[in-house]
Design an enzyme around this catalytic site. Structure first.
Site, PDB file in Angstrom:
ATOM      1  N   CYS B  88     -47.216  86.093  87.503  1.00 28.47           N
ATOM      2  CA  CYS B  88     -48.002  87.243  87.033  1.00 28.47           C
ATOM      3  C   CYS B  88     -49.439  87.204  87.540  1.00 28.47           C
ATOM      4  O   CYS B  88     -50.205  88.135  87.302  1.00 28.47           O
ATOM      5  CB  CYS B  88     -47.981  87.320  85.518  1.00 28.47           C
ATOM      6  SG  CYS B  88     -46.319  87.599  84.890  1.00 28.47           S
ATOM      7  N   HIS B 344     -48.670  96.323  82.504  1.00 25.06           N
ATOM      8  CA  HIS B 344     -48.553  95.072  83.261  1.00 25.06           C
ATOM      9  C   HIS B 344     -47.559  95.181  84.412  1.00 25.06           C
ATOM     10  O   HIS B 344     -46.474  94.607  84.361  1.00 25.06           O
ATOM     11  CB  HIS B 344     -48.165  93.945  82.299  1.00 25.06           C
ATOM     12  CG  HIS B 344     -48.115  92.582  82.926  1.00 25.06           C
ATOM     13  ND1 HIS B 344     -48.809  92.244  84.077  1.00 25.06           N
ATOM     14  CD2 HIS B 344     -47.452  91.457  82.548  1.00 25.06           C
ATOM     15  CE1 HIS B 344     -48.560  90.978  84.375  1.00 25.06           C
ATOM     16  NE2 HIS B 344     -47.731  90.479  83.470  1.00 25.06           N
TER      17      HIS B 344
END
Lengths: 496, 400
Positions: B88, B344
């Site tokens: 991420c 996200h």
């Protein structure tokens, strides 16, 4: 003398309430209500014949992890996860037996448990210094709403057969082979096909079993009236009693077949009953263990005075006490693949196992073997060339270090409702071991609320996943709340 | 410690697509949206780009592998395009590549672009990742919320915080981010929620409920960087420069050595210390004007406040409840809504965080503009608490 030098067993924690199953099916098969009594042992979704065999073997072998004295491992089962892959080899790997130990599967009949015992006895008769581990386990699937579904139970037993310090000496045995087909399961079939019960009772049990036991007792130079424990699994009421009566074995010698608590564990059941009987046996007791299946096989043992000094880790009795009632019949159907349910897209991931990776890491994955640095003493999982020790990352200093029998506790955890799980929520967390080391792993045999930081856990060898596309079962170890340690801690706290 | 890159590189353009369930756009269109905004902001032509770094995490869906997807989508002039992937934190890695190329003199002007197209899976939540051949044979069958929820159990055990108190504190983390996100037109989730709604939401992974988890979004973000000298020569003023960029990567200590207690991010503490040193920050609680941190889950944000040394260890939950990280608090955090509400899209997130810092420093944050911020910090984490990569970057006005 040759005989039993250790014994143990395993009964899965879940106990399906027969009344719940019978009631669910009564509209369809009202006759099932006659069997709506007691409970049957029900394997968790991640348990099968192999995992139960491993638990039973650990119960017999004790808390130590040095198994170098075991020379061979025999697995008796008619529900082996693999038709062509040595199932006993997986048990041997999980138990970290030495690579030079033999392993073999015995299968194909409900008497396979006693046959495995006879086979091991035969080996030790030839090599008195040998120790042969015999495991028997069955997880028999039956069609929904069948009587077999209520009669069956999932369980395992294990014995070590040796020639020194025997708890029970083998003194005789006999076998009868007859192609009597009370039921069968074709090689490609999922379920048994059974013939009429009255015929099985009258032409099978009544005619094939007594002569076999007579011969066994004769070879043992023993009298039927001296038998202290008579073990003959049968799901039909009164069969063992009538065989005993016919043979003049005392009625009180007929062992409880555990139908009310376990159900019949297939080819493992005679051995489950034997392990249960040995827990309370006294020196001098004469034990007959017989099993019906394409004839009959029987062995006769005389208990020695060593019996008082031996205890399995928990024994069948211990596992029987560690129980959770399950009244959700649908859960039983799901666990046994008897209902097509919506697993969701997350279950679509490919569970193909790289067999090269599995073999390269065989002791890590199947044996839960990590490493210990011979210079710093730091313990870690997995074993690596460069040590994890932050201050001194030594190179090539690690020796194999076994984790499976070590006490452990939960450091961090969660109960995950999002991920695909056969029994949601999926519990998992960081498990830390006494003596060092930690593993991030699944936690099984739990319900919400059972787990917190600090919960004592033990290791259990379980099905990790099944690759439904290719028919491969993947195994690894999981943490299970150690309910004995939890109870002991609770009792201590109460006393204080 | 090396001299670092403080003030050696300036950001002259940034862009960010609308985040959310972008049923209308593939990864290519998302990249174009962010890229065109950044190019317009930087006032350059494609031929002025010397190199590009392109980040995306899950290539099984989305763009596929390699540097070509970005080059094709943006019709880049056959320049070097390097695809980077670091869980991420991939977006921060694209930025780091571009920044280092400029600082090294290998490129005069470089592009960093990150994208993720997550909503092509057919189900909610993150796609099931491919962890290689060994991990699936031993690792639990878990999910991102289940992995990050582990922090909560360890934090409670270590600091003696009750289940209810911690649940309330993490609920406030989300309430605050929803309030901030409501003011952001590019945010995925723009609804204001109450503490009660958050506390009573369906459980995802104990103790994290639905509102403790960030949005799963499609989106892209981009940055164009050059040297301060070139930027000035091009006519850019009030430059935003990079003060620090640090990345710390787990080496197995947390997952294999019993010295880690599971309640914090080992890597975040290392990256934060190095970043403060590189940027010359001595008292982060006083000197950092604002932050965008990796609030993939509410509990992650809470422990990160301690890992970045803004809150004292064990006191972060009280600072959260006191509103210290709210928009009007001591160090506003997730002023754009954060991962929680802006969304996200994994490969874009690190660049999205920098985008908000850039807008705030330039005074362009409209309704959510803070009063004269000077230093902004981003914290971009990838992996799980026990095995991760953690990026900490500090950007600020030149000369501060």
């Amino acid at each position: 003398m040759v005989g039993i030098v250790a014994f143990g067993g395993y009964v899965p924690r879940l106990r399906l309430q027969r009344a719940a199953a019978a009631k669910a099916n009564a509209w369809l098969a009202p006759g099932l209500m006659a069997k709506a009594k007691g409970e049957r042992a029900m394997a968790n979704w991640d348990e099968d014949a192999i995992t139960m065999a491993v638990e039973a073997a650990r119960d017999a072998l004790g808390p130590g992890d040095d198994r170098a004295h075991i020379n061979a491992c025999i697995l008796a089962t008619t529900t082996a996860p693999f038709a062509d892959r040595l199932n006993a080899g997986i048990v041997a790997a999980a138990l970290t037996l030495e690579p030079n130990a033999g392993a073999s599967d015995i299968t194909g009949t409900q008497r396979a448990g006693v046959t495995a015992l006879s086979t091991a006895l035969g080996v030790v008769k030839g090599e008195p210094k040998a120790n042969v581990l015999v495991c028997a386990a069955d997880k028999r699937r039956a069609r929904a709403a069948s009587t077999a579904e209520l009669d069956n139970g999932d369980a395992a037993a294990a014995f070590v057969i040796g020639g020194k310090d025997t708890l029970a000496d083998w003194i005789g045995g006999a076998v009868t082979t007859a192609d009597f087909v009370d039921h069968f399961r074709g090689a490609e079939e999922e379920f048994d096909y059974a013939w009429e019960e009255r015929w099985i009772r009258d032409e099978g049990f009544a005619k094939l079993v007594p002569p076999t036991i007579e011969r066994a007792l004769k070879s043992a130079k023993a009298k039927p009236e001296d038998v202290a424990a008579f073990i003959l699994p049968a799901t039909f009421r009164g069969v063992a009693d009538s065989v005993a009566k016919k043979l003049k074995i005392k009625p009180e010698a007929v062992r409880d077949n555990l139908a009310a608590k376990v159900g019949e564990a297939g080819c493992a059941h005679a051995l489950v009953m034997l392990a249960h009987a040995l827990e309370t046996a006294k020196a001098g007791d004469l034990i007959v263990v017989a099993q019906f299946g394409q004839g009959c096989e029987a062995n006769v043992f005389r208990v020695t005075d060593k019996i008082d000094a031996f205890r399995p880790v928990r024994g069948i009795s211990g596992w029987l006490e560690d129980r959770k009632e399950e009244s959700n019949y649908l859960k039983f159907l799901v666990f046994n693949g008897l209902v097509e349910w919506d697993k969701g897209m997350r279950a679509e991931k490919d569970n193909k196992t790289a067999l090269t990776t599995l073999y390269r890491n065989n002791d890590m994955i199947l044996g839960l073997v990590g490493g210990r640095c011979t210079e710093t003493g730091v313990v870690q999982f997995p074993r690596t060339r460069i040590s994890v020790n932050p201050n001194n990352p030594t190179v090539d200093t690690q020796e194999p270090y076994k984790f499976a029998e070590r006490e452990a506790e939960v450091l961090t955890w969660s109960a995950d409702y999002l991920t695909f799980a056969m029994s949601p929520p999926n519990h998992y967390g960081m498990i830390v071991f006494d003596g060092g080391g930690r593993i991030f792993m699944d936690i099984t045999d739990v319900e919400p609320g059972d787990v917190d930081s600090g919960t004592p856990v033990r290791m259990s060898f379980r099905v990790k996943e099944t690759d439904e596309k290719r028919g491969f079962t993947r195994y690894f170890w999981k943490a299970v709340p150690d309910r004995r340690r939890i109870a002991a801690a609770g009792a201590k706290q109460a006393a204080e | 410690m090396p001299a670092g890159i403080k003030d050696k590189v300036a950001v002259i353009g940034m862009g960010c697509s609308k985040f959310g369930e972008r049923w209308d756009a593939g990864p290519e269109e998302l990249m174009v949206e962010a890229y065109l905004e950044a190019m317009k902001d930087a006032r350059i032509e494609p031929t002025q780009l010397d190199a590009a770094w392109f980040s995306t995490h899950i290539d099984e869906i989305g763009t596929g592998k390699g540097g070509t997807p970005a080059s094709l989508a943006l019709r880049l002039p056959n320049i070097a395009v390097t695809r980077v992937e670091n869980f991420c934190a991939s977006g921060s890695e694209a930025f780091r590549g571009a920044v280092y190329a400029v600082a090294a003199g290998a490129a005069d002007i470089a592009l960093a672009i990150g994208v993720e197209k997550l909503k092509d899976t057919g189900y909610g939540g993150l796609p099931v990742a491919n962890p290689g051949t060994l991990a699936p044979q031993t690792m639990p069958n878990g999910s991102a919320p289940g992995n990050f929820a582990q922090l909560a159990s360890a934090y409670r055990a270590k600091h003696g915080v009750s289940k209810d108190d911690l649940k309330r504190a993490i609920a406030h983390v989300s309430v605050k981010s929803h309030a901030n996100g409501s003011k952001n037109p590019k945010a995925h989730l723009r609804n204001v929620v109450t503490e009660e709604t958050v506390m009573n939401a369906p459980m995802i992974a104990e103790p994290l409920g639905l509102f403790d988890c960030c949005g799963v979004s499609d989106g892209a973000a981009a940055a164009i960087v050059t040297t301060p000298e070139i930027a000035k020569a091009m006519g850019h003023s009030d430059l935003v420069t990079v003060k620090a960029m640090q990345l710390s990567v787990s080496n197995g200590l947390e997952s294999q050595h019993n010295s880690w207690d599971g309640s914090y991010f080992h890597t975040a503490r290392i990256a934060a210390k190095k970043a403060y040193k590189e940027a010359g920050v001595e008292n982060p609680r006083k000197e950092i004007s604002m932050m965008e941190v990796h609030d993939c889950f509410s509990i992650t944000e809470l422990v990160t406040m301690e890992d970045l040394f803004i809150s004292e260890e064990g006191k972060g939950w009280k600072d959260v409840l006191d509103g210290f990280y709210d928009a009007d608090g001591g160090v506003p955090c997730q002023i754009d809504g954060g991962l929680k509400c802006f969304g996200h899209p994994i490969g874009a997130s690190g660049l999205r965080m920098l985008y908000e810092m850039y807008l705030q420093l330039k005074g362009r944050a409209a309704e959510r503009q803070l009063k004269s911020p000077k230093l902004g910090m981003t914290h971009n984490l990838g992996g799980s608490p026990s095995t991760n990569v953690c990026s900490v970057a500090i950007v600020g006005l030149q000369g501060v």
